[in-house]
Design a protein around this motif. Sequence first.
Motif, PDB file in Angstrom:
ATOM      1  N   UNK A  40       0.858  -1.188   0.000  1.00  0.00           N
ATOM      2  CA  UNK A  40       0.000   0.000   0.000  1.00  0.00           C
ATOM      3  C   UNK A  40       0.897   1.242   0.000  1.00  0.00           C
ATOM      4  N   UNK A  41       0.617   2.141  -0.928  1.00  0.00           N
ATOM      5  CA  UNK A  41       1.445   3.342  -1.099  1.00  0.00           C
ATOM      6  C   UNK A  41       0.727   4.555  -0.519  1.00  0.00           C
ATOM      7  N   UNK A  42       1.460   5.314   0.303  1.00  0.00           N
ATOM      8  CA  UNK A  42       0.931   6.538   0.906  1.00  0.00           C
ATOM      9  C   UNK A  42       1.734   7.739   0.404  1.00  0.00           C
ATOM     10  N   UNK A  43       1.048   8.845   0.242  1.00  0.00           N
ATOM     11  CA  UNK A  43       1.711  10.119  -0.062  1.00  0.00           C
ATOM     12  C   UNK A  43       1.305  11.120   1.003  1.00  0.00           C
ATOM     13  N   UNK A  44       2.301  11.748   1.655  1.00  0.00           N
ATOM     14  CA  UNK A  44       2.035  12.721   2.714  1.00  0.00           C
ATOM     15  C   UNK A  44       2.121  14.134   2.151  1.00  0.00           C
ATOM     16  N   UNK A  49       7.347  20.848   0.199  1.00  0.00           N
ATOM     17  CA  UNK A  49       7.786  19.506  -0.161  1.00  0.00           C
ATOM     18  C   UNK A  49       8.192  18.730   1.087  1.00  0.00           C
ATOM     19  N   UNK A  50       7.579  17.584   1.280  1.00  0.00           N
ATOM     20  CA  UNK A  50       7.902  16.713   2.403  1.00  0.00           C
ATOM     21  C   UNK A  50       9.032  15.771   1.981  1.00  0.00           C
ATOM     22  N   UNK A  51      10.118  15.701   2.718  1.00  0.00           N
ATOM     23  CA  UNK A  51      11.165  14.729   2.383  1.00  0.00           C
ATOM     24  C   UNK A  51      10.611  13.302   2.396  1.00  0.00           C
ATOM     25  N   UNK A  52      10.916  12.531   1.357  1.00  0.00           N
ATOM     26  CA  UNK A  52      10.408  11.154   1.248  1.00  0.00           C
ATOM     27  C   UNK A  52       8.890  11.132   1.381  1.00  0.00           C
ATOM     28  N   UNK A  53       8.230  11.961   0.584  1.00  0.00           N
ATOM     29  CA  UNK A  53       6.786  12.115   0.740  1.00  0.00           C
ATOM     30  C   UNK A  53       6.006  10.847   0.414  1.00  0.00           C
ATOM     31  N   UNK A  54       6.591   9.936  -0.364  1.00  0.00           N
ATOM     32  CA  UNK A  54       5.931   8.681  -0.712  1.00  0.00           C
ATOM     33  C   UNK A  54       6.576   7.535   0.057  1.00  0.00           C
ATOM     34  N   UNK A  55       5.746   6.760   0.790  1.00  0.00           N
ATOM     35  CA  UNK A  55       6.226   5.586   1.521  1.00  0.00           C
ATOM     36  C   UNK A  55       5.240   4.444   1.320  1.00  0.00           C
ATOM     37  N   UNK A  56       5.710   3.236   1.602  1.00  0.00           N
ATOM     38  CA  UNK A  56       4.864   2.057   1.416  1.00  0.00           C
ATOM     39  C   UNK A  56       4.871   1.186   2.665  1.00  0.00           C
ATOM     40  N   UNK A  57       3.819   0.375   2.758  1.00  0.00           N
ATOM     41  CA  UNK A  57       3.726  -0.623   3.824  1.00  0.00           C
ATOM     42  C   UNK A  57       3.120  -1.888   3.219  1.00  0.00           C
ATOM     43  N   UNK A  58       3.588  -3.040   3.652  1.00  0.00           N
ATOM     44  CA  UNK A  58       3.046  -4.307   3.171  1.00  0.00           C
ATOM     45  C   UNK A  58       2.018  -4.829   4.165  1.00  0.00           C
TER      46      UNK A  58
END
Length: 223
Positions: free
Chosen positions: A131-135, A151-160
């Motif tokens: 699942x991909x999240x964008x902050x 701009x948020x550093x590492x704005x896109x993160x994922x979780x399984x």
Amino acid sequence: FTTGGLDLSKVVTGAGAGLWGAGPFTVRVVCTFDDDLVVGTPAATAYDGTKDLTGGDTWKLRNLPTGANCTVSEPKTGGANATTVVPSTLTIGTTNQPVTITNTFTVGSVQVTKAIADGLGLLAPWKDAVYTFTLSCTKDFNGDGVAEEFTVPDEVKTVTGPGSVTWAGLPTGASCAAAETGITYPAGTPTQPAPVVTSTGGVTIAAGETKGQTLSNTFSTAK
């Protein structure tokens, strides 16, 4: 007549100084002077000006009349969480007096949790999906009363599967919210219906704290 001056130094500090303390910062100096020595008459304005500074800068203000009373302020603090001016008022002598304007930037975190309704988070393919999240965050950095997106550093993160991800080092006072922007299922998984995604809502970043947001997925049909 004699004159003196001010050396106005800008200091940027705090855990968020490196990421969020770029400025600029607008410093204002107002000096008044009793030019006629008549009791009861208003003092004349000897100086009223501003200058934009960044961390490490020194504004060398010169040729102020001895005896003038000056006030130093910072109308635009660059989004700082605290500002001090030392000293903020002083009387001009015949030397150049130091003034230090310090801006402190603090940070906090947001943890975003993925929840999957109806127990599907324990079953394939949902427990193995990525699942991909964008902050996205906003804050009023320029002091105009309107929060702007940054701009948020590492704005896109994922979780399984069900789980959490954390963004740290966010500026205190920012309003942040994550959105689910994609789901990647394991290879060979049949096409799945799009879930209904509900959120507990965005958060306001607090110094030294981790605020939480939960995104919950409800799948109406399983294949």
